[in-house]
Structures are given as C-alpha cells and as structure tokens.
Design an enzyme around this catalytic site. Structure first.
Site, PDB file in Angstrom:
ATOM      1  N   LYS A   1     -69.511  25.241  21.896  1.00 60.10           N
ATOM      2  CA  LYS A   1     -68.316  26.034  22.243  1.00 60.10           C
ATOM      3  C   LYS A   1     -67.454  25.249  23.235  1.00 60.10           C
ATOM      4  CE  LYS A   1     -65.956  29.351  24.626  1.00 60.10           C
ATOM      5  NZ  LYS A   1     -65.235  29.189  25.893  1.00 60.10           N
TER       6      LYS A   1
ATOM      7  N   ASP B   1     -55.164  24.314  11.554  1.00 55.69           N
ATOM      8  CA  ASP B   1     -55.994  25.489  11.274  1.00 55.69           C
ATOM      9  C   ASP B   1     -57.315  25.388  12.054  1.00 55.69           C
ATOM     10  OD1 ASP B   1     -57.730  27.341  10.151  1.00 55.69           O
ATOM     11  OD2 ASP B   1     -57.077  26.990   8.097  1.00 55.69           O
TER      12      ASP B   1
ATOM     13  N   GLU C   1     -58.015  29.723  28.466  1.00 51.59           N
ATOM     14  CA  GLU C   1     -59.102  29.668  29.456  1.00 51.59           C
ATOM     15  C   GLU C   1     -58.732  28.683  30.558  1.00 51.59           C
ATOM     16  OE1 GLU C   1     -63.023  29.318  27.699  1.00 51.59           O
ATOM     17  OE2 GLU C   1     -63.822  28.576  29.604  1.00 51.59           O
TER      18      GLU C   1
ATOM     19  N   HIS D   1     -64.915  27.433  38.211  1.00 52.34           N
ATOM     20  CA  HIS D   1     -64.391  28.361  37.216  1.00 52.34           C
ATOM     21  C   HIS D   1     -63.690  29.533  37.914  1.00 52.34           C
ATOM     22  CE1 HIS D   1     -64.242  29.809  33.126  1.00 52.34           C
ATOM     23  NE2 HIS D   1     -64.490  31.022  33.595  1.00 52.34           N
TER      24      HIS D   1
HETATM   25  C1  MEV Z   1     -66.962  27.654  28.853  1.00 50.19           C
HETATM   26  O1  MEV Z   1     -65.796  27.960  28.129  1.00 50.19           O
HETATM   27  C2  MEV Z   1     -67.659  26.471  28.239  1.00 50.19           C
HETATM   28  C3  MEV Z   1     -69.003  26.102  28.837  1.00 50.19           C
HETATM   29  O2  MEV Z   1     -69.856  27.250  28.842  1.00 50.19           O
HETATM   30  C4  MEV Z   1     -69.558  25.021  27.986  1.00 50.19           C
HETATM   31  C5  MEV Z   1     -70.989  24.640  28.303  1.00 50.19           C
HETATM   32  O3  MEV Z   1     -71.745  25.447  28.833  1.00 50.19           O
HETATM   33  O4  MEV Z   1     -71.342  23.485  27.973  1.00 50.19           O
HETATM   34  C6  MEV Z   1     -68.849  25.679  30.261  1.00 50.19           C
END
Ligand code: MEV
Length: 440
Positions: free
Chosen positions: A282, A298, A86, A395
């Site tokens: 995430k 892992d 990413e 992004h």
């Molecule tokens: C994208 O990979 C991760 C985010 O969505 C995390 C978040 O929203 O805190 C930017």
C-alpha cells in the site's frame, strides 16, 4: 421525497435537475445545492470537459496536487506531480528523493512492455482439428483486424501473437484466444478491446464457414472479449543502491549496520507475512497512484495488476526486495504497469496535460519508470521511518493542519499551533486542549 424510491431516468435530467433531486437527500437542500455548485469550475468549457469524462456528474471532487522535487531517475532530474489526499505521502517522497539524489539517484528500466487480451469462448468440437487449422485462423484474425491495427503499426505497435488456450481442464468446453499486444505510448485499452471484439467475429465466422468444421463445431459461443489488466510482461524495475556506509549518519546515534539489519528484516517480513505485505505494498501504491492520477491514467488497473503480481506464486508478498552484499545496499521494486502518455485523459484533462509537460513529455515507458520510482521512494521512506523513529510522530505532525481544520482553527491559531507542536506529540486531544487554551 421518498428516499427509498427507485429513481428512473436520472441520467436524462439536466445537471441542475440532478443536483436538485440529490439535494433533497440532505437536511438543507438549498445550502447543499450552493455547496455542490461552488465546486464547479469557473471556466464553462473546462467544466463541460470534466462533466463529459464521466456520467451523471453534478460537481467536481477536489484532490490536492502536490510536487515532489529532486527526483533523479536515470540521471535525469524530475519534479514529480503527485495527486494524493494523504498528508505524509508527498513529504515521504520528497525526503527519499533528496536522500537518494546524493547517492546516485534512482535507477529504472522497462523489463518488457507486452499487454494481454482474451476472447473467452465455449466450443464443443475436435480440438486437434481446430489446432491444425489455427495458423490459418490466426492469419485471418490478424488480417481482418488490419483496419484497427494499421495506425498502431505505424507507431511501432500492434498484435504480437495470438494463441489458442485449451482451458477445458478448468471448465467444460472453455477455450481462449489469448493475444499479446504492443501499444507503444498508449495504455491501449480501447485498441486491445477493439481488436478482441474483431477477433471474436472472425473466430465465429471461421468456425461457421470453413468446411473443416461440421455440426455443432460450427457454433462457437463467445462469452466475452476483454483486455487483461494483469500485465506480468509489462514489467518495470526501479532500484537504488549505495555503499552501506553511505546510508548514515543517523541523528539518534544508531549505526548504519543496525539500520540495515532492521530494514532488511522489515522487507523480509513483508515477503513472508501477507498482513504486513499488504500495508508494505500500500505504501508503494501511495507514490504510484499519485503519479498515475496526476497524469490522467487508470490507477485501478495499475493497482489490480500490482496486487495480482504480488501473489503470483500463490501467496501475497512484498513487491520489493533488498540485497545486501559486499558492503552494498540495493533496494529493488519490480512491478507490472500499463500507463499511457497519449490517448485517454492524458491529453484531455488540463492538469494531466500539465503533469506530462512538467515531466518533459515522457514516453509511456519513461512515465512507467517515473511512477514505479515514486512507489519505491515512498516505500523506502516508510520503511526507514518505521524501523527508526516510528511513523506516528511525523504522520501526526503532517496531519496537524487537518486536525486544526476539523476544529475550524483560524490562520492565527494555526500558526501558533504549528509553533507549539514543533516539539510535542500531536493528537486530537492535545490539539483541542491547546485551541481551548488559545480561545480562552
Ligand atoms: C501509510 O499510508 C503507508 C504505510 O503504512 C506504509 C508502510 O507501512 O510501509 C506507512
């Protein structure tokens, strides 16, 4: 060939024959074979090593290996190796690292490093009797496992304790041997599982051979013996702290107080709302997984433990907490993690080896602090962006090269596009229109 046919003996085919068979599932088998093979490593020994990490291997799947510099963790300066596909993850980590490098850096500690394994078994008998002989059984379990534990004990690890768990309130006749382990610099999965299978044998023979047990009590049905990837007592904390005033200035004119208020609210939302908590966490795993992968560990185990820990009170919540008190900002990540710096792929995968060298040959504890910090850094970067300029602008900028590659842009088109989109909104449409213009 009939694509619905069940294939038998695939694993026994040579690598070439496997590729040939798979290629028949594509429109252009000859081209597909070429393409699969083009990703083989040119060094045959390395390729063999990679093949042997897994089974039925036909090629390698490449991931980018990036570097995030300026990570000051407990006053030590690291270059972090990050394996991730990413685009904005490495940038987010690097920006956070630089930001905190002038504000005391990151702090991290290992709260505890205990791992867990279980022998799950069914048994029909007199529990008080089993309990009264459990100390004797425990001594035997530990003694019989000595050939497995001796080396680990020399390194300072081994079996910490074994408990008998009565689980009959959940399932009739269900019990566990729940064992705790210290595995020092190894993740310990093989060590723990070997101990557990040995415990299962000792348990069976103890019940069968000891005169205290009679009739059906002599029989014990071992269901399974396996480590738990939930390691709530193998816990790492990583945090940053500074005066609130030092969080600014912001180039859009907002005050630090406004920023802190929104940041605090964003973290609170992730504590109470599971939908947001999942994305919040995430973002933490964006950083953690990248270090875990780069060091040959892992990532599935780390993810599983983290998500279970995030729901430890029955509701899935954020893994971070923010404290704002007396003009100070403190942001803390607490996460369970079981990583190794010896064993597994850590010393076999050539790039995992290099990652560990780049990190200064850390102990497992140090590596866990580094990985947790990568998670905190990424999350801090994400929340900061979300509550200020929003995520999409940056992004999509980072994604620009992917979009250009989708349209098979040449090097010269890429240079012109990057220049053109410096101060413009990136979208698939906008990029296509710009390329159309260039190509006219
Ligand atoms: C994208 O990979 C991760 C985010 O969505 C995390 C978040 O929203 O805190 C930017």
């Amino acid at each position: 060939m009939a694509k619905s046919k069940i294939i038998s003996g695939f694993s026994k085919l040579s690598k070439d024959d496997k590729i040939k068979l798979v290629s028949e599932y594509f429109d252009n088998p000859a081209q597909t074979i070429k393409e699969f093979k083009s990703f083989w490593h040119k060094n045959k020994e390395i390729q063999k090593l990679l093949d042997e990490f897994s089974e039925n291997t036909i090629t390698n799947f490449y991931f980018p290996y990036g570097i995030s510099p300026n990570f000051i963790i407990n006053n030590k300066n690291y270059l972090l190796p990050l394996v991730i596909e990413e685009s904005s993850v490495v940038a987010a980590a690097s920006n956070s690292a630089k930001f905190w490098s002038t504000r005391g850096g990151f702090h991290a500690k290992v709260v505890s490093s205990v791992k867990v394994g279980q022998v799950h078994f069914s048994w029909r008998g007199d529990l008080p009797k089993l309990k009264s002989h459990f100390e004797e059984l425990k001594l035997r379990l530990i003694k019989n496992a000595k050939p497995i534990t001796a080396k680990m004990e020399e390194r300072g690890g081994g079996i910490l304790d074994i408990e008998l768990m009565d689980m009959t309130h959940e399932i009739v006749d269900y019990y566990q041997l729940k064992a705790t382990f210290e595995t020092v610099d190894s993740m310990g999965a093989n060590f723990i599982n070997s101990c557990l299978e040995d415990f299962a044998m000792t348990l069976r023979s103890f019940l069968y051979n000891m005169p205290y047990f009679e009739g059906q009590e002599k029989e014990c049905n071992v269901i399974m013996s396996i480590l738990s990837n939930y390691t709530p007592d193998c816990l790492i904390q990583s945090w940053v702290e500074c005066d609130i005033a030092d969080l600014g200035p912001f180039d859009d004119g907002r005050t630090v107080e406004e920023f802190v208020k929104k940041f605090e609210m964003a973290v609170k939302i992730a504590q109470v709302d599971t939908f947001r908590a999942t994305t919040h966490n995430k973002g933490i795993f964006n950083g953690i997984d990248a270090v875990v992968l780069a060091t040959g560990n892992d990532f599935r185990a780390v993810e599983a433990a983290g998500h279970t820990y995030a729901s430890r009170d029955g509701k899935y919540r954020s893994l971070t907490k923010v404290n704002i008190e007396n003009g100070k900002f403190k942001y803390i990540l607490t996460i369970p993690m079981a990583l190794g710096t010896v064993g597994g792929l850590t010393s076999l995968h050539p790039l995992a080896k290099l990652s560990l060298e780049l990190l200064g040959q850390p102990s497992a504890n140090e590596l866990m602090m580094i990985a947790a910090t990568a998670g905190l850094a990424n999350n801090f970067g994400a929340i900061t962006t979300l509550v200020t300029k929003g995520i999409q602008k940056g992004h999509m900028k980072m994604h620009l090269l992917n979009i250009l590659n989708n349209y098979n842009a040449t090097d010269s088109e890429k240079i012109q596009s990057v220049e053109h989109f410096k101060d413009k909104k990136v979208s698939f449409n906008a990029v296509r229109e710009f390329l159309d213009l260039l190509r006219k």
